[in-house]
Design a protein around this motif. Structure first.
Motif, PDB file in Angstrom:
ATOM      1  N   LYS A 208      -7.034  -8.820 -21.625  1.00  0.00           N
ATOM      2  CA  LYS A 208      -5.579  -8.949 -21.710  1.00  0.00           C
ATOM      3  C   LYS A 208      -5.177 -10.186 -22.511  1.00  0.00           C
ATOM      4  O   LYS A 208      -4.233 -10.153 -23.308  1.00  0.00           O
ATOM      5  CB  LYS A 208      -4.984  -9.009 -20.302  1.00  0.00           C
ATOM      6  N   LEU A 209      -5.868 -11.294 -22.294  1.00  0.00           N
ATOM      7  CA  LEU A 209      -5.554 -12.517 -23.027  1.00  0.00           C
ATOM      8  C   LEU A 209      -5.811 -12.347 -24.517  1.00  0.00           C
ATOM      9  O   LEU A 209      -5.012 -12.789 -25.356  1.00  0.00           O
ATOM     10  CB  LEU A 209      -6.379 -13.685 -22.481  1.00  0.00           C
ATOM     11  N   ARG A 210      -6.912 -11.708 -24.861  1.00  0.00           N
ATOM     12  CA  ARG A 210      -7.260 -11.505 -26.260  1.00  0.00           C
ATOM     13  C   ARG A 210      -6.225 -10.608 -26.942  1.00  0.00           C
ATOM     14  O   ARG A 210      -5.867 -10.821 -28.101  1.00  0.00           O
ATOM     15  CB  ARG A 210      -8.653 -10.887 -26.363  1.00  0.00           C
ATOM     16  N   ALA A 211      -5.741  -9.589 -26.225  1.00  0.00           N
ATOM     17  CA  ALA A 211      -4.763  -8.668 -26.804  1.00  0.00           C
ATOM     18  C   ALA A 211      -3.389  -9.304 -26.932  1.00  0.00           C
ATOM     19  O   ALA A 211      -2.677  -9.088 -27.921  1.00  0.00           O
ATOM     20  CB  ALA A 211      -4.688  -7.404 -25.953  1.00  0.00           C
ATOM     21  N   LEU A 212      -3.022 -10.108 -25.935  1.00  0.00           N
ATOM     22  CA  LEU A 212      -1.681 -10.692 -25.910  1.00  0.00           C
ATOM     23  C   LEU A 212      -1.543 -11.868 -26.861  1.00  0.00           C
ATOM     24  O   LEU A 212      -0.464 -12.076 -27.451  1.00  0.00           O
ATOM     25  CB  LEU A 212      -1.354 -11.135 -24.481  1.00  0.00           C
ATOM     26  N   PHE A 213      -2.620 -12.659 -27.020  1.00  0.00           N
ATOM     27  CA  PHE A 213      -2.574 -13.851 -27.872  1.00  0.00           C
ATOM     28  C   PHE A 213      -3.610 -13.713 -28.994  1.00  0.00           C
ATOM     29  O   PHE A 213      -4.652 -14.370 -28.976  1.00  0.00           O
ATOM     30  CB  PHE A 213      -2.841 -15.104 -27.038  1.00  0.00           C
ATOM     31  N   PRO A 214      -3.339 -12.865 -29.970  1.00  0.00           N
ATOM     32  CA  PRO A 214      -4.342 -12.554 -31.000  1.00  0.00           C
ATOM     33  C   PRO A 214      -4.696 -13.729 -31.889  1.00  0.00           C
ATOM     34  O   PRO A 214      -5.779 -13.735 -32.495  1.00  0.00           O
ATOM     35  CB  PRO A 214      -3.683 -11.430 -31.806  1.00  0.00           C
ATOM     36  N   ASN A 215      -3.826 -14.721 -31.998  1.00  0.00           N
ATOM     37  CA  ASN A 215      -4.095 -15.878 -32.861  1.00  0.00           C
ATOM     38  C   ASN A 215      -4.787 -17.023 -32.126  1.00  0.00           C
ATOM     39  O   ASN A 215      -5.092 -18.049 -32.733  1.00  0.00           O
ATOM     40  CB  ASN A 215      -2.801 -16.404 -33.477  1.00  0.00           C
ATOM     41  N   ALA A 216      -5.010 -16.851 -30.824  1.00  0.00           N
ATOM     42  CA  ALA A 216      -5.530 -17.947 -30.008  1.00  0.00           C
ATOM     43  C   ALA A 216      -7.021 -17.790 -29.754  1.00  0.00           C
ATOM     44  O   ALA A 216      -7.489 -16.727 -29.337  1.00  0.00           O
ATOM     45  CB  ALA A 216      -4.783 -18.021 -28.676  1.00  0.00           C
ATOM     46  N   ASP A 217      -7.777 -18.869 -29.980  1.00  0.00           N
ATOM     47  CA  ASP A 217      -9.179 -18.915 -29.569  1.00  0.00           C
ATOM     48  C   ASP A 217      -9.231 -19.147 -28.066  1.00  0.00           C
ATOM     49  O   ASP A 217      -8.484 -19.975 -27.530  1.00  0.00           O
ATOM     50  CB  ASP A 217      -9.916 -20.049 -30.286  1.00  0.00           C
ATOM     51  N   LEU A 218     -10.116 -18.428 -27.386  1.00  0.00           N
ATOM     52  CA  LEU A 218     -10.246 -18.538 -25.933  1.00  0.00           C
ATOM     53  C   LEU A 218     -11.519 -19.301 -25.592  1.00  0.00           C
ATOM     54  O   LEU A 218     -12.609 -18.940 -26.034  1.00  0.00           O
ATOM     55  CB  LEU A 218     -10.284 -17.138 -25.302  1.00  0.00           C
ATOM     56  N   TYR A 219     -11.369 -20.369 -24.791  1.00  0.00           N
ATOM     57  CA  TYR A 219     -12.482 -21.238 -24.422  1.00  0.00           C
ATOM     58  C   TYR A 219     -12.709 -21.212 -22.908  1.00  0.00           C
ATOM     59  O   TYR A 219     -12.089 -21.979 -22.172  1.00  0.00           O
ATOM     60  CB  TYR A 219     -12.203 -22.675 -24.841  1.00  0.00           C
ATOM     61  N   PRO A 220     -13.586 -20.342 -22.402  1.00  0.00           N
ATOM     62  CA  PRO A 220     -13.983 -20.451 -20.992  1.00  0.00           C
ATOM     63  C   PRO A 220     -14.843 -21.706 -20.805  1.00  0.00           C
ATOM     64  O   PRO A 220     -15.715 -22.001 -21.632  1.00  0.00           O
ATOM     65  CB  PRO A 220     -14.798 -19.172 -20.746  1.00  0.00           C
ATOM     66  N   MET A 221     -14.624 -22.430 -19.693  1.00  0.00           N
ATOM     67  CA  MET A 221     -15.320 -23.698 -19.482  1.00  0.00           C
ATOM     68  C   MET A 221     -15.735 -23.824 -18.014  1.00  0.00           C
ATOM     69  O   MET A 221     -15.144 -23.213 -17.133  1.00  0.00           O
ATOM     70  CB  MET A 221     -14.426 -24.878 -19.875  1.00  0.00           C
ATOM     71  N   TYR A 222     -16.747 -24.656 -17.786  1.00  0.00           N
ATOM     72  CA  TYR A 222     -17.217 -24.953 -16.435  1.00  0.00           C
ATOM     73  C   TYR A 222     -17.342 -26.473 -16.318  1.00  0.00           C
ATOM     74  O   TYR A 222     -17.833 -27.143 -17.239  1.00  0.00           O
ATOM     75  CB  TYR A 222     -18.578 -24.306 -16.195  1.00  0.00           C
ATOM     76  N   GLY A 223     -16.906 -27.002 -15.187  1.00  0.00           N
ATOM     77  CA  GLY A 223     -17.037 -28.442 -14.992  1.00  0.00           C
ATOM     78  C   GLY A 223     -16.974 -28.806 -13.531  1.00  0.00           C
ATOM     79  O   GLY A 223     -16.729 -27.972 -12.660  1.00  0.00           O
ATOM     80  N   LEU A 224     -17.240 -30.070 -13.269  1.00  0.00           N
ATOM     81  CA  LEU A 224     -17.107 -30.640 -11.933  1.00  0.00           C
ATOM     82  C   LEU A 224     -16.675 -32.084 -12.110  1.00  0.00           C
ATOM     83  O   LEU A 224     -17.093 -32.759 -13.061  1.00  0.00           O
ATOM     84  CB  LEU A 224     -18.413 -30.536 -11.146  1.00  0.00           C
ATOM     85  N   THR A 225     -15.804 -32.535 -11.240  1.00  0.00           N
ATOM     86  CA  THR A 225     -15.224 -33.860 -11.399  1.00  0.00           C
ATOM     87  C   THR A 225     -16.289 -34.937 -11.514  1.00  0.00           C
ATOM     88  O   THR A 225     -16.106 -35.934 -12.225  1.00  0.00           O
ATOM     89  CB  THR A 225     -14.290 -34.170 -10.211  1.00  0.00           C
ATOM     90  N   GLU A 226     -17.413 -34.759 -10.847  1.00  0.00           N
ATOM     91  CA  GLU A 226     -18.475 -35.760 -10.844  1.00  0.00           C
ATOM     92  C   GLU A 226     -19.103 -35.968 -12.226  1.00  0.00           C
ATOM     93  O   GLU A 226     -19.815 -36.946 -12.444  1.00  0.00           O
ATOM     94  CB  GLU A 226     -19.564 -35.367  -9.844  1.00  0.00           C
ATOM     95  N   ALA A 227     -18.880 -35.041 -13.150  1.00  0.00           N
ATOM     96  CA  ALA A 227     -19.401 -35.197 -14.515  1.00  0.00           C
ATOM     97  C   ALA A 227     -18.405 -34.673 -15.537  1.00  0.00           C
ATOM     98  O   ALA A 227     -18.766 -34.385 -16.673  1.00  0.00           O
ATOM     99  CB  ALA A 227     -20.737 -34.481 -14.667  1.00  0.00           C
ATOM    100  N   PHE A 228     -17.168 -34.531 -15.122  1.00  0.00           N
ATOM    101  CA  PHE A 228     -16.048 -34.077 -15.934  1.00  0.00           C
ATOM    102  C   PHE A 228     -16.217 -32.632 -16.388  1.00  0.00           C
ATOM    103  O   PHE A 228     -15.671 -31.726 -15.812  1.00  0.00           O
ATOM    104  CB  PHE A 228     -15.820 -35.012 -17.132  1.00  0.00           C
ATOM    105  N   ARG A 229     -16.911 -32.408 -17.462  1.00  0.00           N
ATOM    106  CA  ARG A 229     -17.073 -31.066 -18.014  1.00  0.00           C
ATOM    107  C   ARG A 229     -18.533 -30.866 -18.367  1.00  0.00           C
ATOM    108  O   ARG A 229     -19.160 -31.777 -18.918  1.00  0.00           O
ATOM    109  CB  ARG A 229     -16.208 -30.914 -19.257  1.00  0.00           C
ATOM    110  N   SER A 230     -19.073 -29.702 -18.082  1.00  0.00           N
ATOM    111  CA  SER A 230     -20.486 -29.457 -18.368  1.00  0.00           C
ATOM    112  C   SER A 230     -20.704 -28.474 -19.503  1.00  0.00           C
ATOM    113  O   SER A 230     -21.511 -28.714 -20.398  1.00  0.00           O
ATOM    114  CB  SER A 230     -21.197 -28.943 -17.108  1.00  0.00           C
ATOM    115  N   THR A 231     -20.017 -27.338 -19.474  1.00  0.00           N
ATOM    116  CA  THR A 231     -20.284 -26.300 -20.471  1.00  0.00           C
ATOM    117  C   THR A 231     -18.996 -25.688 -20.994  1.00  0.00           C
ATOM    118  O   THR A 231     -17.940 -25.774 -20.360  1.00  0.00           O
ATOM    119  CB  THR A 231     -21.152 -25.170 -19.883  1.00  0.00           C
TER     120      THR A 231
END
Length: 504
Positions: free
Chosen positions: A285-308
């Motif tokens: 749905k996100l890809r169809a609705l916002f065709p000009n936007a790159d989508l960045y799924p991310m994983y993190g934890l406060t103890e190391a901010f962002r991991s992947t």
């Protein structure tokens, strides 16, 4: 990933210094400020804070609306030699009292409406209280403090996050942690000076605070927004030509249900997600609705901010992946003995490198549980964050989430401590025991199910107590009264058995 040799770590309050001084840096209801104007505001706010004469390293807490003061406190407090302690605006007085006492805050800056909810004893006797309006006034004139010369390892902030047991614990972040987090995110998101970031996440979260830092280090402009409805987000994207939006899954679920004019949806260049995984249908749905936007799924934890993060080019082909390590992060998947797993073999995600925080504030026991020496395979060595999350790595080096080992409930991007809910429930006379569980929910990721060992007639009393003591995001979707709880051989409540019986 090894650090780039050209990366220079600077004090976090230097964040505004390298951008075009006449470029817009902060936009909002109070108007637009350029980088030069915002830098002066930081200097004035820092000078005002320094004038109270607190010792170096004193903790300064803020419990305020998402405006100019909230945006600049993370820079002004460290410039004055203090440690900033932002408090989630959604918290209620009991959690605020805990954070103030635990951090040993010397000052609380709060909006009047929030301060009015505090009761006697919530603010420690040696903690001074000032209104948000006082800080806002200080930014409009007076002397300024020059940029600090703080060491990269110096403590700059304490962000409080819920643990699987007990009350919120303070994660200690250095200038280097914050600076490199900004550099890393601006790098992989490809942020530019002409980008405009809509900041809808609370600045008390590492993810929310980084909305500011990564945009500013790239020379862009931020627009803080405390939205009431998802349509408010759509309106601001249109009126302010927003290019970048960070969110959590429940927000995306609401946004894709709106009727977005094509020309408005087309303004967004990038969407970033953390605080829970995106489902395949939602990605579509996100890809169809916002065709000009790159989508960045991310994983993190406060103890190391962002991991992947998962590069946008791989979202369609690997929608379930967490991606790979971000710049300045070394991510290892290891067995219980610390050796690195083979491809597709589940193991614990361990985050190594300079994004690793300094531990939990005044909590050596819990620090020792999560912050331990890096596995032998680490290129960095030193201390690492052992996440407790089970992950597997495929032969392409992409990571996939398998499960969470602790009892944390993750709902609408919030990490919820079951113990906090349980303690509030058993405070009701007649409730012998309580267990809070996270159950699957399409909109929230997880919803809270509260089981109480009590008469069914007490459910309404428990509901009332929780509504009075806990923020909205911690409220159970369902409360059930049981005559007995299952026990393990040691006589303790068998949470695993309860989780299996009530998982849906």
């Amino acid at each position: 990933m090894a650090d780039s040799p050209e990366t220079v770590i600077r004090p976090i309050d230097h964040l505004l210094l390298d951008a075009d001084p006449v470029a817009p840096a902060l936009d909002g209801r109070s108007g637009t400020q350029t980088y030069a104007e915002l830098e002066r505001s930081v200097g004035r706010l820092a000078c005002w804070l320094a004038g109270f004469g607190f010792v170096k390293g004193a903790r300064v807490a803020s419990w305020i609306a998402k405006g100019p003061v909230a945006a600049l406190m993370p820079l002004a407090a460290p410039r004055a030699g203090f440690v900033h302690v932002p408090i989630n605006p959604l918290l209620k007085h009991a959690q605020v009292a805990h954070i103030l006492a635990d951090s040993g805050a010397s000052l609380l800056i709060a909006t009047g409406s929030r301060a009015a909810t505090l009761v006697e004893g919530d603010v420690p006797f040696d903690c001074q209280y000032l209104r948000e309006e006082d800080a806002a006034c200080a930014m409009t004139g007076g002397d300024t403090l020059p940029p600090s010369e703080a060491d990269g390892d110096a403590l700059a902030a304490i962000l409080y996050t819920s643990g699987s047991t007990g009350r919120p614990k303070g994660v200690m972040l250095s200038h280097a942690n914050l600076w490199l987090g900004a550099v890393a995110v601006a790098d992989y998101l490809k942020l530019r000076p002409d980008d405009r970031t809509l900041c809808v996440l609370p600045f008390s979260f590492d993810y929310g605070q980084n909305q500011l830092f990564s945009t500013w280090i790239a020379g862009g402009c931020v627009y803080p927004l405390d939205y009431l409805t998802p349509r408010d987000v759509l309106k601001v994207v249109d009126r302010r030509d927003i290019t970048t939006l960070a969110g959590v899954p429940p927000l995306w679920v609401q946004l894709v249900e709106l009727d977005w004019p094509q020309e408005v949806a087309g303004k967004l260049r990038r969407l970033t997600n953390s605080g829970g995984a995106l489902t395949r249908p939602l990605v579509g749905k996100l890809r169809a609705l916002f065709p000009n936007a790159d989508l960045y799924p991310m994983y993190g934890l406060t103890e190391a901010f962002r991991s992947t993060y998962l590069p946008p080019a791989l979202v369609d082909s690997h929608p379930d992946s967490m991606g790979r390590g971000i710049p300045h992060a070394e991510i290892l998947i290891v067995r219980p003995d610390g050796s690195v797993t083979d491809d597709d073999e589940p193991g614990e995600l361990v985050h190594c490198g300079p994004l690793v925080a300094q531990g939990y504030w005044r909590d050596a026991a819990r620090t020792a549980e999560r912050f331990r020496p890096a596995p032998p395979a680490s290129l960095y060595g030193g201390m690492a964050v052992w996440s407790g999350d089970t992950v597997r790595r495929d032969r392409e080096g992409l990571l996939y989430f398998v499960g969470r080992d602790d009892a944390m409930i993750k709902s609408a991007g919030n990490r919820i401590s079951p113990t906090e809910i349980e303690e509030a429930a058993v405070a009701v006379d007649g409730v012998a025991e309580a267990v809070a569980l996270g159950i699957s929910d399409d909109r929230l990721g997880q919803a809270v199910l509260l089981l109480i060992r009590a008469e069914e007639a007490l459910i309404s009393a428990v509901e009332a107590r929780l509504k009075a003591d806990l923020p909205n995001f911690m409220q159970p979707r369902t409360i059930r009264a049981l005559a007995n709880f299952p026990r393990n051989p040691n006589g303790k409540i068998d949470r695993v058995a309860l989780g299996q019986e009530y998982k849906s």
